[in-house]
Design a protein around this motif. Structure first.
Motif, short mmCIF file in Angstrom:
data_model
loop_
_atom_site.label_atom_id
_atom_site.label_comp_id
_atom_site.label_asym_id
_atom_site.label_seq_id
_atom_site.Cartn_x
_atom_site.Cartn_y
_atom_site.Cartn_z
N CYS A 1 18.26 6.65 6.38
CA CYS A 1 17.21 5.67 6.66
C CYS A 1 16.47 5.21 5.30
CB CYS A 1 16.51 5.85 7.66
SG CYS A 1 17.33 6.22 9.25
N GLY A 2 16.31 4.12 5.12
CA GLY A 2 15.78 3.56 3.78
C GLY A 2 14.37 4.10 3.79
N ALA A 3 13.92 4.86 2.56
CA ALA A 3 12.59 5.31 2.48
C ALA A 3 11.41 4.46 2.39
CB ALA A 3 12.49 6.47 0.98
N PRO A 4 11.41 3.27 1.71
CA PRO A 4 10.56 2.37 1.57
C PRO A 4 10.35 1.68 2.94
CG PRO A 4 12.20 1.74 -0.09
CD PRO A 4 12.83 2.91 0.67
N ASP A 5 11.14 1.43 3.78
CA ASP A 5 10.86 1.01 5.30
C ASP A 5 9.90 2.16 6.01
OD1 ASP A 5 11.57 -1.61 4.98
OD2 ASP A 5 13.63 -1.35 5.97
N GLN A 6 10.63 3.37 5.71
CA GLN A 6 10.13 4.48 6.52
C GLN A 6 8.33 4.59 6.10
OE1 GLN A 6 12.12 8.07 7.29
NE2 GLN A 6 13.83 7.39 6.13
N LEU A 7 8.29 4.58 4.67
CA LEU A 7 6.95 4.54 4.44
C LEU A 7 5.87 3.45 4.81
CD1 LEU A 7 7.79 5.50 0.80
CD2 LEU A 7 6.66 7.00 2.40
N THR A 8 6.69 2.13 4.83
CA THR A 8 5.77 1.05 5.35
C THR A 8 5.50 1.13 6.71
OG1 THR A 8 7.08 -0.50 3.65
CG2 THR A 8 6.08 -1.36 5.57
N LEU A 9 6.46 1.66 7.63
CA LEU A 9 6.08 1.96 8.93
C LEU A 9 4.98 2.71 9.10
CD1 LEU A 9 6.53 1.16 11.85
CD2 LEU A 9 8.36 2.60 12.02
N ARG B 1 0.65 -1.18 -0.06
CA ARG B 1 0.07 0.03 0.01
C ARG B 1 0.81 1.17 -0.03
NH1 ARG B 1 -2.80 -3.06 3.98
NH2 ARG B 1 -1.86 -1.74 5.73
N ALA B 2 1.97 1.28 0.92
CA ALA B 2 2.80 2.38 0.89
C ALA B 2 3.71 2.70 -0.39
CB ALA B 2 3.83 2.33 2.19
N LEU B 3 4.17 1.81 -1.03
CA LEU B 3 4.93 1.76 -2.09
C LEU B 3 3.85 2.30 -3.42
CD1 LEU B 3 7.20 -0.99 -1.97
CD2 LEU B 3 7.80 1.42 -1.35
N THR B 4 2.63 1.82 -3.43
CA THR B 4 1.81 2.20 -4.49
C THR B 4 1.29 3.55 -4.48
OG1 THR B 4 0.85 -0.13 -4.34
CG2 THR B 4 -0.41 1.96 -5.49
N ALA B 5 1.31 4.26 -3.03
CA ALA B 5 0.83 5.59 -2.97
C ALA B 5 2.21 6.78 -2.97
CB ALA B 5 0.05 5.64 -1.69
N PRO C 1 5.15 8.81 -3.62
CA PRO C 1 5.28 9.99 -4.76
C PRO C 1 6.98 9.56 -5.28
CG PRO C 1 5.58 11.11 -2.49
CD PRO C 1 5.17 9.72 -2.19
N ASN C 2 7.19 9.93 -6.39
CA ASN C 2 8.41 9.48 -7.03
C ASN C 2 9.62 10.03 -6.02
OD1 ASN C 2 7.26 8.23 -9.19
ND2 ASN C 2 7.33 10.06 -10.47
N GLU C 3 9.50 11.26 -5.65
CA GLU C 3 10.53 11.97 -4.89
C GLU C 3 10.86 11.39 -3.66
OE1 GLU C 3 10.07 13.50 -1.89
OE2 GLU C 3 7.90 13.54 -1.74
N ALA C 4 9.68 10.45 -3.35
CA ALA C 4 10.20 9.61 -2.09
C ALA C 4 11.53 8.62 -2.26
CB ALA C 4 9.16 8.74 -1.55
N PHE C 5 11.64 8.29 -3.59
CA PHE C 5 13.03 7.53 -3.69
C PHE C 5 14.47 8.22 -4.02
CE2 PHE C 5 9.03 5.26 -4.83
CZ PHE C 5 9.17 4.20 -3.80
N GLY C 6 14.31 9.70 -3.77
CA GLY C 6 15.36 10.42 -3.89
C GLY C 6 16.27 10.48 -2.48
N TYR C 7 17.05 11.25 -2.52
CA TYR C 7 18.01 11.37 -1.27
C TYR C 7 17.15 11.99 0.03
CZ TYR C 7 22.00 10.76 -4.16
OH TYR C 7 22.91 10.17 -4.70
N GLY C 8 16.16 12.76 -0.01
CA GLY C 8 15.27 12.90 1.16
C GLY C 8 15.86 13.79 2.21
N ASP C 9 15.00 14.30 3.03
CA ASP C 9 15.07 15.09 4.19
C ASP C 9 15.91 14.49 5.04
OD1 ASP C 9 14.69 16.80 6.42
OD2 ASP C 9 12.84 17.39 5.54
#
Length: 487
Positions: free
Chosen positions: A355-363, A146-150, A152-160
């Motif tokens: 910290c990895g964005a996919p795991d952050q989004l999943t949590l 659910r998290a990865l489907t929703a 945004p593309n920028e979530a896979f950049g370097y990030g805040d």
């Protein structure tokens, strides 16, 4: 003793290839021949697991395949597997086959007595680890989808550098509801575990000119080492039945590291007068309180003790982690920071999220969907049952051993007869049980008072099927007069 090979050279090559293709591994076993073949095979398999030749999670051959390779009856293999499943060495699940249990060969090993060979323990009851076999894989996978489907593309950049805003927002709401923390997403920084967060705070304190931090007399040596590595000298605070004595803060440290809700490892909550005194000290001196809320979600016998941060959000750094509630391997923790230092900590962390964005989004999704609450409630119930079984078993089989610090958390402190601590740890290791004494790892080397002989016993690590076996060995050791001196 006649050697038996899982793939004997006398078999036709085509048959050997079929067995290896179906299994994926070869086994070298030496079961004793004769009428005790079942016991010999059981012993050989157990030793292969104990010695580390068969690693946790390894899938074993089917009973039919192994029986054919060893030229023995299939029932003999099936019975040996059943014996080892009952003992907790193996697990058997429909569709997954028979595997080596995940809790029987831990990576960290206790120090062996001088002059003896090291052996992997069958059970690990050292503190600080949850039951990782209970990680909610199915629900986590659903949340990840659910998290990865929703996302945004920028979530896979370097990030805040503070971390994903989705997780910081979810944590702000959860911590306010569950722990009484006064949080704002803008003041939360996500870090790769508690140790990472503490290292960042150590660097911040040094950058602000601090050279001394007060710590508790009992704690975790890894944390003290991190502060030392940051260039900070430590002043250990005394400890008594009311918890850590905060009156010693008058000696002038720049900050204090505390576990106020459930002192680690002694298990005493900080007395309300001392909580107030800490806040007063911080407000008067500008000192910083570092609150380690390592197991705040696991309270059993009374209402949870609220976070100290709720009393003084401008003076307290709240540190929490998913290591106990979910799994250390996620490497996800968080700091809720006072407004005056939030930007400084983010700057110390660096220009990009670590910290990895996919795991952050999943949590974040796991929390907002209610999955995290459900998992914590189930874990709380499971750990409470284990704690109750520990207390009950010791009362029946080793009544001279007093159990303390059990109102919360994943561990208990077992007070031993004076002078027996090292002997108990050694006797347990000889029986395949890893336990840890209060000294030296959990007592600060600068602490003034002598520490009691005690075990810091974790009941979180073993999977459910292995808990009874670990508890039986523990009680056997603690009820042995030759070990404890108590008849």
């Amino acid at each position: 003793m006649e050697k038996a090979w899982a793939t004997p050279p006398a078999r036709p090559a085509s048959a050997a290839r079929t067995t290896r293709a179906a299994l994926g591994i070869d086994l070298h076993l030496e079961p004793a021949a004769g009428p005790g073949l079942r016991r010999g095979l059981t012993d050989a398999l157990r030793e292969a697991v104990r010695s580390g030749r068969l690693l946790p999670g390894t899938r074993l051959p089917s009973s039919r395949s192994l029986a054919a390779d060893l030229a023995i009856a299939r029932n003999t293999v099936a019975d040996a597997y059943a014996d080892l499943v009952a003992e907790g060495w193996l697990t058997a699940r429909q569709g997954s086959g028979t595997r080596v249990a995940t809790g029987v060969a831990p990576a960290r090993q206790p120090e062996p007595p001088a002059g003896t060979a090291a052996h992997l323990p069958a059970y690990d009851l050292r503190a600080g680890f949850p039951d990782v076999s209970a990680f909610p894989r199915t629900e986590w996978l659903k949340a990840a989808r659910r998290a990865l489907t929703a996302a945004p593309n920028e979530a896979f950049g370097y990030g805040d550098p503070r971390g994903r805003v989705e997780l910081r927002t979810a944590l702000a709401a959860y911590l306010a509801r569950a722990r009484g923390v006064r949080a704002d997403p803008e003041r939360i920084v996500i870090c790769a575990g508690f140790s990472h967060g503490l290292s960042l705070l150590g660097r911040l304190l040094r950058a602000r000119g601090a050279d001394t931090v007060a710590v508790e007399s009992y704690g975790l040596d890894e944390h003290w080492q991190l502060l030392t590595a940051a260039g900070l000298r430590q002043v250990p605070l005394p400890f008594d039945e009311l918890g850590t004595d905060t009156r010693e803060l008058a000696r002038g440290p720049a900050a204090v590291l505390l576990t106020p809700s459930h002192q680690f490892p002694m298990g005493v909550p900080l007395h309300h007068d001392r909580r107030a005194a800490v806040v007063d000290w911080a407000r008067r001196t500008g000192g910083l309180v570092l609150e380690d809320d390592y197991d705040g979600e696991f309270r059993y016998d009374r209402r949870p003790v609220g976070a100290l941060q709720g009393l003084a959000p401008d003076e307290v750094v709240y540190l929490g982690t998913a290591s106990k509630s979910l799994a250390p391997g996620l490497r996800l923790a968080w700091m809720v920071l006072p407004p005056a230092v939030a930007g400084q900590v983010a700057a110390v962390k660096g220009g990009a999220d670590t910290c990895g964005a996919p795991d952050q989004l999943t949590l974040a999704e796991f929390i907002t969907s209610g999955g995290y609450d459900r998992h914590v409630r189930a874990a709380r119930s499971r750990y409470r049952r284990r704690r109750d079984a520990l207390v009950r078993a010791l009362a029946e089989r080793a009544p001279a051993i007093r159990v303390t610090g059990i109102a919360a958390g994943l561990h208990a402190v077992l007070l031993l007869p004076p002078g027996t601590g090292r002997r108990v740890v050694r006797a347990a290791a000889e029986r395949g049980l890893a336990v840890e004494g209060l000294v030296p790892r959990h007592r600060h080397p600068g602490a003034a008072a002598e520490a009691p002989d005690a075990l810091v016993l974790g009941y979180g690590t073993p999977p459910d099927h292995a808990w009874s076996g670990a508890l039986d060995i523990l009680c056997t050791v603690l009820s042995d007069p030759a070990v404890t001196g108590v008849a």
